[in-house]
Design a protein around this motif. Structure first.
Motif, PDB file in Angstrom:
ATOM      1  N   CYS A   1      44.357  56.010  40.100  1.00 47.67           N
ATOM      2  CA  CYS A   1      43.542  55.768  41.105  1.00 47.67           C
ATOM      3  C   CYS A   1      43.241  54.040  40.935  1.00 47.67           C
ATOM      4  O   CYS A   1      43.061  53.684  40.059  1.00 47.67           O
TER       5      CYS A   1
ATOM      6  N   CYS B   1      39.409  53.457  39.563  1.00 43.31           N
ATOM      7  CA  CYS B   1      38.954  53.982  38.115  1.00 43.31           C
ATOM      8  C   CYS B   1      40.166  53.992  37.144  1.00 43.31           C
ATOM      9  O   CYS B   1      40.037  53.948  36.117  1.00 43.31           O
TER      10      CYS B   1
ATOM     11  N   CYS C   1      41.561  61.636  42.555  1.00 48.14           N
ATOM     12  CA  CYS C   1      41.565  61.041  41.216  1.00 48.14           C
ATOM     13  C   CYS C   1      41.115  62.163  40.198  1.00 48.14           C
ATOM     14  O   CYS C   1      39.963  62.768  40.568  1.00 48.14           O
TER      15      CYS C   1
ATOM     16  N   CYS D   1      37.496  60.343  39.156  1.00 57.97           N
ATOM     17  CA  CYS D   1      36.185  60.107  40.116  1.00 57.97           C
ATOM     18  C   CYS D   1      36.262  61.034  41.248  1.00 57.97           C
ATOM     19  O   CYS D   1      35.326  60.772  42.180  1.00 57.97           O
TER      20      CYS D   1
HETATM   21 ZN    ZN Z   1      39.170  57.374  40.366  1.00 59.44          ZN
END
Ligand code: ZN
Ligand code: ZN
Length: 500
Positions: A200, A203, A218, A221
């Protein structure tokens, strides 16, 4: 004591048949607080003399306790995550000693702790003889992950042709169980060109495919990624690295359109499946029981995913999960050809009885055949495996042979506590080291430091016999700091499960 409500329910029914109704109670979370309390009182009064239950039942006030029995002590459900993190095995052991009761530990596999009870002479082994095993265990075959990569006939990247033929043959005789370690559809992907893992952009969490042709999401997140490009090489094509239970079920459904494909996993656990041909794709621990003789075959896929975990118990846990699935498969039957013992011609005539005509049970495991847990599965020798693990732990000074305590918190707090604790002379302090390394965005787990704090962890190690002295020294120092309101709090865990 059983690891989950499903197992407890089955034992509850069986015990009712054995000793009659009204003579025992079931204590599980499923029965609801009021009913559970009423049953607890009945036990305390002594009007009911037997209890079947899950973890919390370890403290059930059974009068004049005669026997404490625990099934499958390797199951993590027996360990309470809340302080003081009691483990049902340790609590029942203590009760057996102080209440002068018998103690029985059972399971398809064997923990190193159980092996230690036997090695030390405290407990005795009760094992089925080789001929009984030959008559009841399925035939176990292995296929290595490297064979799989070279297997031109394989229809997908991950199911070797031997797995397809095993499933096809077994489906003529009954249901087939497919154990897949990972949930979801395709939980890990990588760039097709340079193999960089798909992460991702926000994050760095792992991107997963949630359905065929759908957007990526993801895993940390939950952001969706519509068009992914590899930050390393600019590539835009992805390949799956880890396949989940749903994707496996989809592939098997396409390959065997005439049989139903069911899934069982954490979100929806199937109790049982009928004896007719069907495919059941399950994550470990959620396998339904097959009615009648049992499954005609089980495929244990992606062995590396269970063995590769950075954990001292990875091998023991993998073997436990494989044996639990394999135990649901019908006996291997009469052929005895290359049977589990691996020592050539089986001569067990007794083995034929329970097997239905023509279809002895087979287990196929996809994992490197030379690995110790895989060998232990082939030989169906969990106790031998546990004894060797125990010897390794002794050599390395790991629990349960040595006793350890993990002390974690801010650096000055850990130092403060350890300098105040009057540890036994033979105590060794390892570390402290930064702990745990929190990847940004990873969901928090119990025991993680508070957000924004940097923690360290030290391990205190003592030989067996000094465990109680170590625990009491740490406790005294901990209480002293708390009452003086000195420094920030620390976490102490004796015999931490995750020091690997
Ligand atoms: Zn993420
Ligand atoms: Zn790339």
């Amino acid at each position: 004591m059983l690891p989950d409500g499903r197992a407890a329910q089955r034992v509850d029914t069986a015990l009712g048949e054995l000793i009659g109704e009204g003579r025992h109670v079931l204590l599980t979370a499923e029965s609801g607080p009021e009913e559970r309390y009423a049953r607890w009182l009945a036990v305390k009064r002594g009007s009911v003399r037997a209890v079947v239950g899950t973890r919390a039942a370890m403290f059930a006030p059974v009068r004049d306790l005669g026997l404490a029995a625990l099934w499958d002590d390797g199951d993590a459900a027996h360990s309470d995550d809340h302080a003081p993190q009691p483990h049902a095995r340790e609590v029942l052991l203590q009760r057996a000693v102080t209440e002068q009761a018998g103690f029985l530990l059972g399971g398809h596999s064997c923990t190193v702790e159980a092996a230690q009870l036997v090695e030390s002479g405290w407990a005795r082994p009760l094992e089925a003889g080789r001929e009984v095993l030959r008559g009841t265990a399925p035939l176990i075959r292995t296929v290595g992950e490297f064979d799989e990569a070279r297997d031109a006939a394989a229809r997908t990247a991950r199911l070797p042709s031997l797995a397809w033929s095993t499933a096809r043959d077994a489906l003529r005789h009954g249901p087939v169980l497919v154990q897949v370690p990972r949930r979801g559809y395709v939980p890990r992907l990588a760039c097709e060109r340079c193999r960089a893992p798909a992460r991702c952009a926000h994050c760095s969490g792992p991107l997963e495919a949630v359905e065929e042709g759908g957007a990526l999401r993801c895993g940390w997140c939950a952001r969706e990624v519509a068009d992914w490009h590899c930050p390393e090489c600019g590539g835009a094509r992805l390949r799956g690295q880890v396949f989940g239970a749903r994707r496996t079920a989809e592939e098997l459904g396409r390959a065997f359109p005439s049989v139903p494909v069911r899934t069982s996993g954490r979100d929806h656990v199937l109790e049982s499946v009928p004896e007719v041909p069907s495919i059941v794709v399950s994550t470990p621990g959620a396998e339904p029981v097959a009615e009648g003789a049992g499954y005609a075959a089980a495929l244990l896929l992606d062995g590396w995913a269970l063995l590769g975990r950075p954990d001292l118990r990875a091998g023991e846990e993998a073997l436990r999960r494989w044996l639990s699935a394999a135990a649901l498969v019908r006996p291997g039957g009469e052929d005895g050809n290359g049977h589990n013992s691996g020592n050539g011609n089986g001569d067990g005539d007794e083995s034929g009885g329970a097997a239905p005509s023509g279809g002895g049970g087979t287990v196929l495991i996809v994992a490197e055949p030379t690995l110790r847990p895989v060998q232990a599965l082939v030989r169906w020798d969990p106790a031998g495996f546990a004894v060797r693990e125990l010897a390794d732990r002794a050599e390395l000074g790991f629990p349960p042979v040595a006793r350890m305590a993990a002390v974690s918190g801010r650096a000055e707090a850990v130092d403060g506590l350890l300098s105040q604790a009057r540890l036994p002379d033979d105590a060794e302090i390892l570390g402290p080291v930064p702990y745990p390394v929190l990847e940004p965005g990873r969901p928090r787990r119990p025991g993680d430091p508070p957000p924004g704090e940097e923690w360290v962890r030290a391990l205190v190690r003592v030989p067996q016999g000094s465990g109680a002295a170590m625990a009491s020294a740490l406790k005294t120092a901990h209480v002293a700091r708390l009452t003086r309101r000195e420094g920030t709090p620390v976490q102490i865990r004796v015999d931490p499960p995750d020091i690997g």
